[in-house]
Design a protein around this motif. Structure first.
Motif, PDB file in Angstrom:
ATOM      1  N   GLU A 186      23.453  17.451  -0.924  1.00 25.48           N
ATOM      2  CA  GLU A 186      22.792  16.155  -1.046  1.00 25.48           C
ATOM      3  C   GLU A 186      23.492  15.215  -2.033  1.00 25.48           C
ATOM      4  O   GLU A 186      23.116  14.060  -2.172  1.00 25.48           O
ATOM      5  CB  GLU A 186      21.326  16.334  -1.455  1.00 25.48           C
ATOM      6  N   SER A 222      20.540  22.949   0.108  1.00 30.09           N
ATOM      7  CA  SER A 222      20.267  22.780   1.540  1.00 30.09           C
ATOM      8  C   SER A 222      21.272  23.607   2.330  1.00 30.09           C
ATOM      9  O   SER A 222      22.445  23.668   1.965  1.00 30.09           O
ATOM     10  CB  SER A 222      20.404  21.297   1.912  1.00 30.09           C
ATOM     11  N   GLN A 239      22.180  22.844   5.282  1.00 31.40           N
ATOM     12  CA  GLN A 239      22.599  21.959   6.376  1.00 31.40           C
ATOM     13  C   GLN A 239      24.076  22.047   6.750  1.00 31.40           C
ATOM     14  O   GLN A 239      24.417  22.154   7.926  1.00 31.40           O
ATOM     15  CB  GLN A 239      22.259  20.515   6.008  1.00 31.40           C
ATOM     16  N   ARG A 281      16.398  23.284  -6.384  1.00 34.32           N
ATOM     17  CA  ARG A 281      16.806  21.977  -6.925  1.00 34.32           C
ATOM     18  C   ARG A 281      16.350  21.815  -8.366  1.00 34.32           C
ATOM     19  O   ARG A 281      15.157  21.971  -8.673  1.00 34.32           O
ATOM     20  CB  ARG A 281      16.226  20.835  -6.082  1.00 34.32           C
ATOM     21  N   GLU A 311      15.422  19.560 -10.084  1.00 35.75           N
ATOM     22  CA  GLU A 311      14.894  18.201 -10.007  1.00 35.75           C
ATOM     23  C   GLU A 311      13.821  18.073 -11.074  1.00 35.75           C
ATOM     24  O   GLU A 311      12.835  18.804 -11.039  1.00 35.75           O
ATOM     25  CB  GLU A 311      14.254  18.051  -8.620  1.00 35.75           C
ATOM     26  N   LEU A 318       8.963  21.267  -6.349  1.00 35.43           N
ATOM     27  CA  LEU A 318       9.206  22.594  -6.919  1.00 35.43           C
ATOM     28  C   LEU A 318      10.692  22.735  -7.178  1.00 35.43           C
ATOM     29  O   LEU A 318      11.504  22.031  -6.557  1.00 35.43           O
ATOM     30  CB  LEU A 318       8.775  23.684  -5.924  1.00 35.43           C
ATOM     31  N   MET A 322      12.724  25.744   3.077  1.00 32.79           N
ATOM     32  CA  MET A 322      13.018  24.639   3.985  1.00 32.79           C
ATOM     33  C   MET A 322      13.415  25.177   5.366  1.00 32.79           C
ATOM     34  O   MET A 322      14.113  26.169   5.473  1.00 32.79           O
ATOM     35  CB  MET A 322      14.140  23.770   3.388  1.00 32.79           C
ATOM     36  N   GLU A 382      15.551  24.179   8.564  1.00 32.29           N
ATOM     37  CA  GLU A 382      16.606  23.216   8.865  1.00 32.29           C
ATOM     38  C   GLU A 382      17.262  23.478  10.225  1.00 32.29           C
ATOM     39  O   GLU A 382      18.161  24.301  10.332  1.00 32.29           O
ATOM     40  CB  GLU A 382      17.676  23.262   7.768  1.00 32.29           C
ATOM     41  N   TYR A 433      26.831  12.415   4.390  1.00 30.94           N
ATOM     42  CA  TYR A 433      27.117  12.957   5.727  1.00 30.94           C
ATOM     43  C   TYR A 433      26.408  12.210   6.863  1.00 30.94           C
ATOM     44  O   TYR A 433      26.504  12.577   8.017  1.00 30.94           O
ATOM     45  CB  TYR A 433      26.705  14.443   5.774  1.00 30.94           C
ATOM     46  N   GLU A 450       6.644  12.212   2.096  1.00 29.94           N
ATOM     47  CA  GLU A 450       7.789  12.728   2.866  1.00 29.94           C
ATOM     48  C   GLU A 450       7.676  14.230   3.100  1.00 29.94           C
ATOM     49  O   GLU A 450       7.572  15.013   2.159  1.00 29.94           O
ATOM     50  CB  GLU A 450       9.094  12.424   2.117  1.00 29.94           C
ATOM     51  N   ILE A 451       7.729  14.599   4.371  1.00 29.56           N
ATOM     52  CA  ILE A 451       7.692  16.023   4.724  1.00 29.56           C
ATOM     53  C   ILE A 451       9.024  16.440   5.323  1.00 29.56           C
ATOM     54  O   ILE A 451       9.475  17.573   5.164  1.00 29.56           O
ATOM     55  CB  ILE A 451       6.543  16.288   5.732  1.00 29.56           C
ATOM     56  N   ARG A 510      24.570  13.011  12.203  1.00 27.38           N
ATOM     57  CA  ARG A 510      25.648  13.215  11.225  1.00 27.38           C
ATOM     58  C   ARG A 510      26.846  12.332  11.555  1.00 27.38           C
ATOM     59  O   ARG A 510      27.124  12.073  12.740  1.00 27.38           O
ATOM     60  CB  ARG A 510      26.081  14.683  11.200  1.00 27.38           C
ATOM     61  N   PHE A 556      17.540  18.156  10.739  1.00 31.23           N
ATOM     62  CA  PHE A 556      16.592  17.728   9.694  1.00 31.23           C
ATOM     63  C   PHE A 556      16.190  18.910   8.827  1.00 31.23           C
ATOM     64  O   PHE A 556      16.437  20.070   9.176  1.00 31.23           O
ATOM     65  CB  PHE A 556      15.340  17.086  10.321  1.00 31.23           C
ATOM     66  N   GLY A 557      15.578  18.582   7.706  1.00 34.42           N
ATOM     67  CA  GLY A 557      15.012  19.610   6.830  1.00 34.42           C
ATOM     68  C   GLY A 557      13.533  19.321   6.652  1.00 34.42           C
ATOM     69  O   GLY A 557      13.152  18.183   6.353  1.00 34.42           O
ATOM     70  N   GLY A 593      10.282  20.420   4.483  1.00 34.65           N
ATOM     71  CA  GLY A 593       9.806  21.176   3.322  1.00 34.65           C
ATOM     72  C   GLY A 593       8.602  22.011   3.735  1.00 34.65           C
ATOM     73  O   GLY A 593       7.568  21.470   4.132  1.00 34.65           O
TER      74      GLY A 593
HETATM   75  O1  4AD Z   1      15.260  15.043   2.323  1.00 36.62           O
HETATM   76  P1  4AD Z   1      15.970  16.290   1.887  1.00 36.62           P
HETATM   77  O2  4AD Z   1      16.638  16.261   0.581  1.00 36.62           O
HETATM   78  O3  4AD Z   1      17.000  16.622   3.049  1.00 36.62           O
HETATM   79  C1  4AD Z   1      17.922  17.612   3.026  1.00 36.62           C
HETATM   80  O4  4AD Z   1      18.033  18.464   2.196  1.00 36.62           O
HETATM   81  C2  4AD Z   1      18.798  17.634   4.275  1.00 36.62           C
HETATM   82  N1  4AD Z   1      20.047  18.297   3.934  1.00 36.62           N
HETATM   83  C3  4AD Z   1      18.051  18.354   5.371  1.00 36.62           C
HETATM   84  C4  4AD Z   1      18.789  18.442   6.674  1.00 36.62           C
HETATM   85  O5  4AD Z   1      19.059  17.425   7.273  1.00 36.62           O
HETATM   86  N2  4AD Z   1      19.101  19.640   7.121  1.00 36.62           N
HETATM   87  O6  4AD Z   1      14.937  17.519   1.883  1.00 36.62           O
HETATM   88  C5  4AD Z   1      14.252  17.855   3.050  1.00 36.62           C
HETATM   89  C6  4AD Z   1      12.791  18.099   2.760  1.00 36.62           C
HETATM   90  C7  4AD Z   1      12.060  16.909   2.175  1.00 36.62           C
HETATM   91  O7  4AD Z   1      11.672  16.012   3.177  1.00 36.62           O
HETATM   92  C8  4AD Z   1      10.873  17.587   1.511  1.00 36.62           C
HETATM   93  O8  4AD Z   1       9.877  17.886   2.460  1.00 36.62           O
HETATM   94  C9  4AD Z   1      11.469  18.893   1.035  1.00 36.62           C
HETATM   95  O9  4AD Z   1      12.638  19.127   1.787  1.00 36.62           O
HETATM   96  N3  4AD Z   1      11.804  18.836  -0.400  1.00 36.62           N
HETATM   97  C10 4AD Z   1      11.102  19.448  -1.376  1.00 36.62           C
HETATM   98  N4  4AD Z   1       9.994  20.206  -1.333  1.00 36.62           N
HETATM   99  C11 4AD Z   1       9.531  20.683  -2.511  1.00 36.62           C
HETATM  100  N5  4AD Z   1      10.110  20.474  -3.695  1.00 36.62           N
HETATM  101  C12 4AD Z   1      11.228  19.730  -3.801  1.00 36.62           C
HETATM  102  N6  4AD Z   1      11.815  19.541  -4.977  1.00 36.62           N
HETATM  103  C13 4AD Z   1      11.774  19.167  -2.593  1.00 36.62           C
HETATM  104  N7  4AD Z   1      12.851  18.405  -2.316  1.00 36.62           N
HETATM  105  C14 4AD Z   1      12.840  18.222  -0.980  1.00 36.62           C
END
Ligand code: 4AD
Ligand code: MG
Length: 451
Positions: free
Chosen positions: A166, A192, A194, A215, A217, A225, A230, A232, A352, A374-375, A381, A419-420, A422
């Motif tokens: 990411e 991820s 991905q 993450r 984060e 969290l 996830m 994907e 990407y 956001e879910i 790509r 997509f991903g 959560g």
């Molecule tokens: O939007 P994100 O960052 O997308 C990706 O990671 C892409 N690489 C996915 C892909 O295209 N294969 O994360 C995807 C989802 C978010 O929409 C959210 O639902 C969840 O992952 N998410 C979290 N859930 C819990 N805690 C966190 N810190 C999260 N960060 C993202």
């Protein structure tokens, strides 16, 4: 004596003589002459009543002192009661005490979720956690089932990696031995799967990975969290429009299936969270999800501000990374429906994603839902090698660890999208639980790592 699980009693719904059941005590009350126990063995959230009469049991007086969460084995005859809460009872002929639970910290009296979070190793013994974790398990199965039926291959993607998919700098770093490193490069936990899923889709067309992601984060919110799961999927020859169709279909199918499979759990949670939970979910699922371009979303938000809508941040402009309050307004106030927000400005999205013809936006999509926000985050790509390289330069992303990924574009990479989702976020959505820490068995977040 036939030994059975409590779930069988609630499925068969018949009287039965000479049964044996093992479980943990959930309630213990008496009126002097009769003791009423409720036991549960984890196979269902429904408790079985055990009715103990003095004349039948030599250890009657001891039974009165059996504590919450102690394990017992009961022998007796099963029959229906007139009580809706515990519709089945065993008239005990013999009770064997298996293990005492002394001073168990989770008592029957209502405990707050905050309190339970600090004893996460014990909280599964509450009906609330039992219901959530059962739903979690069924939801996971329904996800695998959905993709299996659609012909997707389930692929494993690495947990240990040296790239930051990411590009947000949120990877946890693995401490390696400085003098004798195990790996030749700096190693982190994946944010991820991905990029690896993309590689796999070039041979298997439709793949998905479903695993833990990490993450660092520092968002102290009710929906973040440090370790979350996830789903994907990645689909070759797929564009953004078709991707949205797949997300919508998956979302509806997996939730419907889980509601059907977990009726007792949803009925119980409805008492705890919101009464009309299932009906509200079903109504949302029956609607067609809104498709809303980012540009239109900005216009709606600007208009709302002009009309006096109060946001913490009212500085709305094209290029802004929308905050949770803006998403909430769109999803819960303006549309009151799940929304696909698509075509975001390229500056606020990952390297990407496919550049749109306008040269300003990328073919990205987020699914926003009422209550959670956001879910899902996904995109078509970028298929052009040069464009990805340029984007990496713009975003200051080192090309070296990504060379293998760039290589994919050299060898027949026509198109792909994915997509991903959560996993804990969708669980929050369907259970109505408002804190993500309560839908994962052992939560990890900034400042907290236990168990
Ligand atoms: O939007 P994100 O960052 O997308 C990706 O990671 C892409 N690489 C996915 C892909 O295209 N294969 O994360 C995807 C989802 C978010 O929409 C959210 O639902 C969840 O992952 N998410 C979290 N859930 C819990 N805690 C966190 N810190 C999260 N960060 C993202
Ligand atoms: Mg996202």
């Amino acid at each position: 004596m036939k030994k059975i699980e409590i779930k069988t009693i609630f499925i068969k719904k018949r009287s039965w003589e000479n049964l044996c059941v093992e479980g943990w005590i959930k309630f213990n009350r008496d009126n002097g002459k009769i003791i009423f126990l409720e036991i549960n063995d984890g196979t269902t959230i429904n408790n079985l009543q055990v009715t103990c009469k003095q004349e039948n049991l030599c250890n009657f007086e001891q039974i009165k002192n059996y504590k919450f969460s102690s394990a017992i084995r009961v022998f007796g005859d099963l029959k229906p009661t007139n009580n809706q809460k515990t519709p089945w009872e065993i008239l005990a002929k013999k009770i064997v005490f298996l293990k005492q639970a002394s001073d168990f910290p989770v008592q029957n009296k209502q405990q707050t979720n905050e309190f339970l979070r600090n004893i996460a190793h014990l909280r599964i013994r509450t009906k609330f956690q039992q219901a959530i974790m059962k739903i979690r398990s069924e939801l996971a199965f329904s996800i695998h089932d959905f993709f299996h039926r659609k012909g997707f291959s389930y692929v494993a993607t690495p947990i240990l990696t040296n790239n930051d998919c990411e590009g947000a700098g949120e990877n946890f770093k693995i401490a390696d031995d400085k003098n004798n490193p195990f790996f030749p490069t700096m190693t982190t936990l994946t944010v991820s799967g991905q990029l690896n899923a993309e590689a796999m889709s070039m041979g298997l067309k439709k793949v998905y990975t479903f695993g833990p992601t990490f993450r660092a984060e520092r968002s102290h919110t009710h929906r973040h969290l440090a370790e979350f799961w996830m789903v994907e999927p990645e689909i070759a020859f797929c564009n953004l429009k078709d991707l949205m169709k797949i997300i919508e279909q998956m979302f509806k199918v997996i939730i419907k299936k889980t509601i059907n499979k977990c009726q007792d759990e949803f009925n119980y949670l409805a008492q705890k969270t919101q009464k009309n939970m299932v009906a509200t979910l079903q109504k949302l699922l029956a609607s067609k999800f809104i498709r809303l371009s980012y540009k239109r979303a900005i216009d709606i938000l600007k208009d709302a501000c002009a009309k006096g809508q109060k946001f913490f941040d009212c500085d709305i402009f094209f290029g802004k990374d929308l905050a949770a309050e803006h998403e909430k307004y769109l999803c819960e106030v303006y549309f009151n429906c799940p929304i696909f927000l698509y075509d975001f400005p390229s500056e606020i999205k990952a390297f990407y994603m496919k550049q749109n013809k306008d040269n300003k936006t990328v073919a990205a999509v987020d699914l926003l839902v009422p209550g959670v926000g956001e879910i899902v985050g996904g995109s078509q790509r970028e298929d052009d090698y040069e464009k990805i390289v340029k984007k990496c330069h713009q975003k200051n992303i080192s090309l070296q660890p990504l060379q293998w990924y760039l290589d994919l574009r050299k060898y027949g990479y026509y198109k792909s999208a994915g997509f991903g989702m959560g996993f804990e976020r969708i669980l929050m959505f369907i259970t109505g639980v408002d804190n993500i820490k309560d839908v994962i068995p052992f939560p990890r977040y900034e400042g907290y790592l236990k168990y």
